[in-house]
Design a protein around this motif. Sequence first.
Motif, PDB file in Angstrom:
ATOM      1  N   ILE A 128       0.921  -1.329   0.058  1.00 37.93           N
ATOM      2  CA  ILE A 128      -0.174   0.060   0.008  1.00 37.93           C
ATOM      3  C   ILE A 128       0.758   1.490  -0.041  1.00 37.93           C
ATOM      4  N   LYS A 129       1.918   1.402   0.895  1.00 41.22           N
ATOM      5  CA  LYS A 129       2.735   2.333   1.010  1.00 41.22           C
ATOM      6  C   LYS A 129       3.614   2.807  -0.242  1.00 41.22           C
ATOM      7  N   GLN A 130       4.128   1.532  -0.920  1.00 32.93           N
ATOM      8  CA  GLN A 130       4.780   1.800  -2.221  1.00 32.93           C
ATOM      9  C   GLN A 130       4.137   2.140  -3.410  1.00 32.93           C
ATOM     10  N   HIS A 131       2.699   1.309  -3.613  1.00 30.74           N
ATOM     11  CA  HIS A 131       2.091   1.616  -4.686  1.00 30.74           C
ATOM     12  C   HIS A 131       0.919   2.445  -4.921  1.00 30.74           C
ATOM     13  N   LEU A 132       0.571   2.985  -3.701  1.00 27.67           N
ATOM     14  CA  LEU A 132      -0.595   3.778  -3.467  1.00 27.67           C
ATOM     15  C   LEU A 132      -0.336   5.068  -2.768  1.00 27.67           C
ATOM     16  N   VAL A 133       0.480   5.061  -1.806  1.00 27.15           N
ATOM     17  CA  VAL A 133       0.697   6.078  -1.044  1.00 27.15           C
ATOM     18  C   VAL A 133       1.829   7.094  -1.787  1.00 27.15           C
ATOM     19  N   THR A 134       2.977   6.309  -1.962  1.00 26.45           N
ATOM     20  CA  THR A 134       4.198   7.193  -2.860  1.00 26.45           C
ATOM     21  C   THR A 134       3.733   7.791  -3.968  1.00 26.45           C
ATOM     22  N   PRO A 135       2.826   7.307  -5.036  1.00 27.40           N
ATOM     23  CA  PRO A 135       2.578   7.809  -6.154  1.00 27.40           C
ATOM     24  C   PRO A 135       1.357   8.782  -5.981  1.00 27.40           C
ATOM     25  N   GLY A 136       0.930   9.027  -4.827  1.00 26.97           N
ATOM     26  CA  GLY A 136      -0.161   9.994  -4.631  1.00 26.97           C
ATOM     27  C   GLY A 136      -1.518   9.592  -5.017  1.00 26.97           C
ATOM     28  N   LEU A 137      -2.046   8.529  -4.926  1.00 26.22           N
ATOM     29  CA  LEU A 137      -3.066   7.872  -5.294  1.00 26.22           C
ATOM     30  C   LEU A 137      -4.317   7.823  -4.463  1.00 26.22           C
ATOM     31  N   LEU A 138      -4.088   8.256  -3.138  1.00 28.27           N
ATOM     32  CA  LEU A 138      -4.975   8.211  -2.206  1.00 28.27           C
ATOM     33  C   LEU A 138      -5.501   9.535  -1.574  1.00 28.27           C
ATOM     34  N   GLY A 139      -5.086  10.597  -2.369  1.00 26.21           N
ATOM     35  CA  GLY A 139      -5.895  12.029  -2.093  1.00 26.21           C
ATOM     36  C   GLY A 139      -4.995  12.515  -1.196  1.00 26.21           C
ATOM     37  N   PRO A 140      -5.692  14.081  -1.126  1.00 24.79           N
ATOM     38  CA  PRO A 140      -4.966  14.939  -0.083  1.00 24.79           C
ATOM     39  C   PRO A 140      -4.776  14.675   1.215  1.00 24.79           C
ATOM     40  N   THR A 141      -5.631  13.977   1.836  1.00 23.96           N
ATOM     41  CA  THR A 141      -5.705  13.273   3.082  1.00 23.96           C
ATOM     42  C   THR A 141      -4.921  12.061   3.536  1.00 23.96           C
ATOM     43  N   PRO A 142      -3.923  12.201   4.094  1.00 27.34           N
ATOM     44  CA  PRO A 142      -3.112  10.762   4.422  1.00 27.34           C
ATOM     45  C   PRO A 142      -3.933  10.010   5.286  1.00 27.34           C
ATOM     46  N   PRO A 143      -3.985   8.657   4.773  1.00 26.07           N
ATOM     47  CA  PRO A 143      -4.936   7.741   5.157  1.00 26.07           C
ATOM     48  C   PRO A 143      -5.111   7.626   6.849  1.00 26.07           C
ATOM     49  N   SER A 144      -3.860   7.882   7.419  1.00 26.91           N
ATOM     50  CA  SER A 144      -3.998   7.856   9.027  1.00 26.91           C
ATOM     51  C   SER A 144      -4.894   9.047   9.503  1.00 26.91           C
ATOM     52  N   GLN A 145      -5.083  10.064   8.636  1.00 27.29           N
ATOM     53  CA  GLN A 145      -5.762  11.263   9.288  1.00 27.29           C
ATOM     54  C   GLN A 145      -7.104  11.157   8.371  1.00 27.29           C
TER      55      GLN A 145
END
Length: 436
Positions: free
Chosen positions: A244-261
């Motif tokens: 998840i971190k490598q393929h979705l978070v790093t490329p910015g595919l999860l939107g402006p709000t970090p998943p943890s927030q």
Amino acid sequence: MRRRIFSAAATTVVLGLLIPLAGCGSSGGSADDGGTLRLVAAEYGDTATNSSKDFWDKVTADFTASNPGIKVQVELLPWADIDREVSRMVKAGNAPDMALMGGYSDFAAQGELYSAPELLSVSAEANFLQPLADAGSVRNTLYGLPFVASSRLLFYNEKLFTEAGVIPKDSKNGWQPKTWLDLKAAAVALKAKGVTTPFAMPLGPEEAHAEAMIWELSNGGGYADSSGNYSLASEQNILTFKWIKQHLVTPGLLGPTPPSQLNRKDAFAGFVNGEVGMLNGYPQLAHEARNKGIKVGAVAMPVSDTLNTGQVPPNVGVADWMMAFKQNGHRDEIGKFLDFVYRDKNLSDFASRYHLLPSTVSASRTMAGSSGMDENDQHFLNALRGAQLYPVNDPSWVVISDTIKRNIGRAVDPSGDPKAVLEEIASKANEAKKAR
């Protein structure tokens, strides 16, 4: 299990709901007042127009008409308060006869509850859907009677997917993802088209344990192993969050709000507003989105690229539980009332009000054959039959789930280490289990 099946089960209560229903005495009365039973139930509505009060008014009145010697007093509490308030009542020696809420195992472990065999006939007990009955059992005895349930599916905005070229304009089959790479490819296309949040991943403290479990199961992991022991830091789970971190978070595919927030409420609002391309959701969200003009597609969560695509992992299921307390006696009266409440018509009526799923085999069949269940609701029902639920029959789950909710999102933060975070959660879980 401090979670909410129904997203609009608000943490505030509508003015006037904290009163007895069906004219059965004062809310402070004892359960020993003649033939009056007390039920404390969670409020599933968020306004006076969709309050659970109407349902309980009718059911209790119908029950008393059929059983003139027994009245039922119902008190509605918001989800944010009910666990704490019922625990307070039990400790004060003023337990209700019954409670409908999100967890039961603490009370079962303390010997406070009647078991299902003490209340229901063999046929009634056998009527519960098997995954729910398993989750409601402690040492093979059913204490938490499942009332309504839900499962999770992966939702996507069909309009956004068509505009991004993920699905052809004339497609009749919709999107058919097989692996996580298919999901990533769709997210990349959505981002390129300007979608604010290609995939919404709510790993904030509201309900992170649900989102995390969905991803873990789709990689052959989960919260517990086949023996029922916690496996929070298993190799599969660590690999899941690394992906998840490598393929979705790093490329910015999860939107402006970090998943943890990101909390579920905000993720769902974004989907209903057309700002989110896809997320994991349940029936109520699909109905809310359609009412806002969003055309919703729903599919099973794709599996990881290393998992055999022929291997079908279980869906995530959640349930709310009815329980009966021993403190006041009234076993026979409670059994009669529960037999009445769990009739197919009553259970189906409550479930359909909130686009949830009934907990029994017969009510599921009744609801599936009615006009009240659409094709997507049927899809959720099918998913529930093979679902895996949280380990709610473990008394330490309340503490462990809270630890997961407040910490799991850090595993995919830019500076987070998935292995270290999961091992920290596992250590805290072991401490909680030993404390029990």
